[in-house]
Design an enzyme around this catalytic site. Structure first.
Site, mmCIF file in Angstrom:
data_model
loop_
_atom_site.group_PDB
_atom_site.id
_atom_site.type_symbol
_atom_site.label_atom_id
_atom_site.label_comp_id
_atom_site.label_asym_id
_atom_site.label_seq_id
_atom_site.Cartn_x
_atom_site.Cartn_y
_atom_site.Cartn_z
ATOM 1 N N ARG A 76 3.524 46.399 -13.492
ATOM 2 C CA ARG A 76 2.316 47.684 -13.084
ATOM 3 C C ARG A 76 1.751 47.039 -12.735
ATOM 4 O O ARG A 76 1.846 46.282 -11.593
ATOM 5 C CB ARG A 76 0.922 47.088 -14.137
ATOM 6 C CG ARG A 76 0.681 47.995 -15.673
ATOM 7 C CD ARG A 76 0.024 47.511 -16.830
ATOM 8 N NE ARG A 76 -1.203 47.082 -16.040
ATOM 9 C CZ ARG A 76 -2.484 46.410 -16.854
ATOM 10 N NH1 ARG A 76 -2.045 46.486 -17.658
ATOM 11 N NH2 ARG A 76 -3.610 46.446 -16.110
ATOM 12 N N LYS B 7 -5.455 41.262 -24.925
ATOM 13 C CA LYS B 7 -6.425 42.069 -25.495
ATOM 14 C C LYS B 7 -5.341 42.886 -26.087
ATOM 15 O O LYS B 7 -5.300 43.464 -26.741
ATOM 16 C CB LYS B 7 -7.015 42.669 -24.479
ATOM 17 C CG LYS B 7 -8.342 42.286 -24.067
ATOM 18 C CD LYS B 7 -9.596 42.830 -23.211
ATOM 19 C CE LYS B 7 -8.962 43.721 -22.566
ATOM 20 N NZ LYS B 7 -8.611 43.122 -20.732
ATOM 21 N N ARG C 132 3.420 38.735 -15.785
ATOM 22 C CA ARG C 132 3.457 39.841 -16.918
ATOM 23 C C ARG C 132 4.323 40.594 -16.692
ATOM 24 O O ARG C 132 4.711 41.559 -15.945
ATOM 25 C CB ARG C 132 1.982 40.463 -17.194
ATOM 26 C CG ARG C 132 2.746 41.800 -18.138
ATOM 27 C CD ARG C 132 1.167 42.861 -18.915
ATOM 28 N NE ARG C 132 0.707 42.420 -18.063
ATOM 29 C CZ ARG C 132 -1.340 43.020 -17.417
ATOM 30 N NH1 ARG C 132 -1.833 42.968 -18.952
ATOM 31 N NH2 ARG C 132 -1.947 43.049 -16.272
ATOM 32 N N ARG D 247 -10.759 42.924 -10.161
ATOM 33 C CA ARG D 247 -10.174 43.590 -12.054
ATOM 34 C C ARG D 247 -11.160 42.349 -12.430
ATOM 35 O O ARG D 247 -12.146 42.857 -12.832
ATOM 36 C CB ARG D 247 -8.661 43.608 -12.327
ATOM 37 C CG ARG D 247 -8.209 44.883 -12.307
ATOM 38 C CD ARG D 247 -6.817 44.988 -11.530
ATOM 39 N NE ARG D 247 -6.076 44.687 -13.725
ATOM 40 C CZ ARG D 247 -5.349 44.544 -14.039
ATOM 41 N NH1 ARG D 247 -4.530 43.953 -12.715
ATOM 42 N NH2 ARG D 247 -4.577 44.099 -15.291
ATOM 43 N N ARG E 12 -16.207 49.351 -21.431
ATOM 44 C CA ARG E 12 -15.978 48.044 -20.091
ATOM 45 C C ARG E 12 -16.846 48.551 -19.750
ATOM 46 O O ARG E 12 -18.066 47.400 -19.004
ATOM 47 C CB ARG E 12 -14.960 48.739 -19.308
ATOM 48 C CG ARG E 12 -13.965 47.973 -19.463
ATOM 49 C CD ARG E 12 -13.239 49.139 -18.709
ATOM 50 N NE ARG E 12 -11.863 47.739 -17.875
ATOM 51 C CZ ARG E 12 -10.763 47.119 -18.654
ATOM 52 N NH1 ARG E 12 -10.126 47.681 -19.586
ATOM 53 N NH2 ARG E 12 -9.727 46.223 -17.624
HETATM 54 P P1 AP5 Z 1 -1.990 40.976 -21.946
HETATM 55 O O1 AP5 Z 1 -2.062 41.212 -23.531
HETATM 56 O O2 AP5 Z 1 -0.984 41.958 -21.621
HETATM 57 O O3 AP5 Z 1 -3.433 40.705 -21.502
HETATM 58 P P2 AP5 Z 1 -4.875 42.099 -21.579
HETATM 59 O O4 AP5 Z 1 -5.968 41.253 -21.801
HETATM 60 O O5 AP5 Z 1 -4.413 43.017 -22.447
HETATM 61 O O6 AP5 Z 1 -4.458 42.152 -19.715
HETATM 62 P P3 AP5 Z 1 -5.030 43.633 -19.298
HETATM 63 O O7 AP5 Z 1 -4.043 43.741 -17.780
HETATM 64 O O8 AP5 Z 1 -3.872 44.472 -19.702
HETATM 65 O O9 AP5 Z 1 -6.460 44.291 -19.006
HETATM 66 P P4 AP5 Z 1 -6.840 44.422 -18.090
HETATM 67 O O10 AP5 Z 1 -8.353 44.772 -18.556
HETATM 68 O O11 AP5 Z 1 -7.191 44.880 -16.519
HETATM 69 O O12 AP5 Z 1 -6.405 45.874 -17.746
HETATM 70 P P5 AP5 Z 1 -6.391 47.596 -18.423
HETATM 71 O O13 AP5 Z 1 -4.876 48.047 -18.658
HETATM 72 O O14 AP5 Z 1 -7.214 47.854 -19.648
HETATM 73 O O15 AP5 Z 1 -1.934 39.338 -21.393
HETATM 74 C C1 AP5 Z 1 -1.573 39.099 -19.970
HETATM 75 C C2 AP5 Z 1 0.069 38.684 -19.795
HETATM 76 O O16 AP5 Z 1 -0.287 37.634 -19.934
HETATM 77 C C3 AP5 Z 1 1.093 38.925 -20.478
HETATM 78 O O17 AP5 Z 1 1.959 38.832 -19.616
HETATM 79 C C4 AP5 Z 1 0.977 38.139 -21.866
HETATM 80 O O18 AP5 Z 1 2.745 38.041 -22.622
HETATM 81 C C5 AP5 Z 1 0.194 36.571 -21.633
HETATM 82 N N1 AP5 Z 1 -0.622 35.717 -22.477
HETATM 83 C C6 AP5 Z 1 -1.609 36.674 -22.990
HETATM 84 N N2 AP5 Z 1 -2.479 35.658 -24.088
HETATM 85 C C7 AP5 Z 1 -2.049 34.435 -24.070
HETATM 86 C C8 AP5 Z 1 -1.883 33.510 -24.141
HETATM 87 N N3 AP5 Z 1 -2.883 32.760 -25.253
HETATM 88 N N4 AP5 Z 1 -1.339 32.582 -23.263
HETATM 89 C C9 AP5 Z 1 -0.650 32.518 -22.718
HETATM 90 N N5 AP5 Z 1 0.037 33.932 -22.093
HETATM 91 C C10 AP5 Z 1 -0.858 34.857 -22.817
HETATM 92 O O19 AP5 Z 1 -6.915 48.382 -17.218
HETATM 93 C C11 AP5 Z 1 -6.517 48.882 -15.752
HETATM 94 C C12 AP5 Z 1 -7.055 49.803 -15.957
HETATM 95 O O20 AP5 Z 1 -7.743 51.014 -16.001
HETATM 96 C C13 AP5 Z 1 -8.677 48.841 -14.990
HETATM 97 O O21 AP5 Z 1 -8.739 48.180 -13.738
HETATM 98 C C14 AP5 Z 1 -9.781 49.831 -14.629
HETATM 99 O O22 AP5 Z 1 -9.325 50.906 -13.215
HETATM 100 C C15 AP5 Z 1 -8.661 50.982 -15.682
HETATM 101 N N6 AP5 Z 1 -9.405 51.107 -16.875
HETATM 102 C C16 AP5 Z 1 -8.828 51.375 -17.678
HETATM 103 N N7 AP5 Z 1 -10.239 50.864 -18.770
HETATM 104 C C17 AP5 Z 1 -11.056 51.461 -18.262
HETATM 105 C C18 AP5 Z 1 -12.450 52.166 -19.460
HETATM 106 N N8 AP5 Z 1 -12.636 51.751 -20.406
HETATM 107 N N9 AP5 Z 1 -13.299 52.248 -18.286
HETATM 108 C C19 AP5 Z 1 -13.390 52.090 -17.011
HETATM 109 N N10 AP5 Z 1 -11.542 51.880 -16.436
HETATM 110 C C20 AP5 Z 1 -10.909 51.519 -16.862
#
Ligand code: AP5
Length: 226
Positions: free
Chosen positions: A169, A21, A135, A180, A96
Site C-alpha cells: 500500500r 483488523k 505487510r 495514522r 472512526r
Molecule cells: P492488518 O490486519 O493489515 O492490520 P489492520 O488493523 O487492518 O491495519 P490497516 O493498516 O489496514 O488499518 P488502517 O486502519 O490504518 O487502514 P485502513 O485501510 O482502514 O495487519 C497488519 C500486518 O500485520 C499484516 O501484514 C498482518 O499479516 C500482520 N499481523 C496482523 N496481526 C498480527 C499479529 N497478531 N502478529 C503479527 N503480525 C500480525 O485505512 C486507510 C486509510 O483510509 C486511513 O488512514 C484513512 O485515510 C482512510 N479511512 C479508512 N476508513 C476511514 C474512516 N472510517 N473514516 C475516515 N477515513 C478512513
C-alpha cells in the site's frame, strides 16, 4: 449463526493501523459467514476507479489523515444496503469518529438492526510500524501477508488463489503510519468508551500470535452472537 437472536450479527473491529483488523476480519468471515466491510478497501477502490469521492480521498489517505465523515458515511451506507450484507457484517475501520458512530447507530435503527459487539484489538503502538512496513497483499483475492509474521508457503505466490500479483500500500511507510496512529488516538480511541457505555465492548489482546488472536476473537464472537 447459532443462537436464539436471529437478527443479523453485526460486529465492529476497533484498533489502530496494524492491529490486525483486516487479518482477523477475513478469518471471521470464513468462520461465521459474515461479510467484511473495510472502509479503507472501499476508499482505495474509489481512488482506483477515479470516482469523485476517490479523487477527494486520495491525498488525505496518502497523508495518513481521516477522510471526511460525509464521504465515508455515504460509501458505507451504500455498501451496507447491498444484499450480501443482510446476514451480518464485520465493520473493519468504521466507525472512526463519534460522528460516524452516531451515523451508524442511525443506520442500524433504520434497518431494525443492532451492533452485537465492538471488539477493541489491544496493541502497543511501538510494534505497529514493523507490522505495517512488512505487510503485502494478494492483488487478486486480497489475502494479507507479512515479510516476517505471515509468509506465503511458496515465495511470491498467494496460498489462497495462486496469484503472483502481490501489492504493497502507498500509505504503508513510517511517516504516514505515525500520522495514522495519531489520528487513531485523537479521533477513534474515544469510541472504546462510546461502545463500553452501550454495553457491547469486548477487548482482545492483539499482541499475541495471529492464531491465538483468532481463537480469542472466535470466543468473543460466539458469546456475542449466542
Ligand atoms: P492488518 O490486519 O493489515 O492490520 P489492520 O488493523 O487492518 O491495519 P490497516 O493498516 O489496514 O488499518 P488502517 O486502519 O490504518 O487502514 P485502513 O485501510 O482502514 O495487519 C497488519 C500486518 O500485520 C499484516 O501484514 C498482518 O499479516 C500482520 N499481523 C496482523 N496481526 C498480527 C499479529 N497478531 N502478529 C503479527 N503480525 C500480525 O485505512 C486507510 C486509510 O483510509 C486511513 O488512514 C484513512 O485515510 C482512510 N479511512 C479508512 N476508513 C476511514 C474512516 N472510517 N473514516 C475516515 N477515513 C478512513
Amino acid at each position: 449463526m447459532d443462537g436464539t437472536d436471529q437478527s443479523p450479527a453485526n460486529l465492529i473491529l476497533l484498533g489502530p493501523p496494524g492491529a490486525g483488523k483486516g487479518t482477523q476480519a477475513r478469518r471471521l468471515e470464513d468462520t461465521f459467514g459474515l461479510v467484511q466491510l473495510s472502509t479503507g478497501d472501499l476508499l482505495r477502490a474509489a481512488v482506483a476507479a477515479g470516482t469523485e469521492a476517490g479523487k477527494q480521498a486520495k491525498a488525505v489517505m496518502e497523508a495518513g489523515e481521516l477522510v471526511s465523515d460525509e464521504i465515508v458515511i455515504a460509501i458505507l451506507r451504500d455498501r451496507l444496503s447491498e444484499d450480501d450484507c443482510a446476514s451480518g457484517v464485520i465493520l473493519d475501520g468504521f466507525p472512526r469518529t463519534t460522528v460516524q458512530a452516531e451515523a451508524l447507530d442511525a443506520l442500524m435503527f433504520d434497518m431494525d438492526q443492532s451492533i452485537r459487539a465492538a471488539i477493541s484489538l489491544e496493541v502497543e503502538d511501538a510494534a505497529m510500524v514493523e507490522r505495517i512496513s512488512g505487510r503485502f497483499t494478494c492483488g487478486k483475492c486480497g489475502e494479507g501477508y507479512h515479510d516476517m509474521f505471515k509468509t506465503p508457503a511458496v515465495e511470491g505466490v498467494c496460498d489462497k488463489c495462486g496469484s503472483t500479483d502481490m501489492k504493497r500500500r502507498a500509505d504503508d511507510n513510517a511517516e504516514t503510519v505515525a500520522s495514522r496512529l495519531s489520528a487513531y488516538h485523537a479521533q477513534t480511541a474515544p469510541l472504546i468508551d462510546y461502545y463500553d457505555g452501550k454495553g457491547v465492548l469486548a477487548r482482545v489482546d492483539a499482541m499475541a500470535d495471529i492464531d491465538v488472536v483468532a481463537r480469542d476473537l472466535n470466543t468473543v464472537v460466539r458469546q456475542a452472537t449466542a
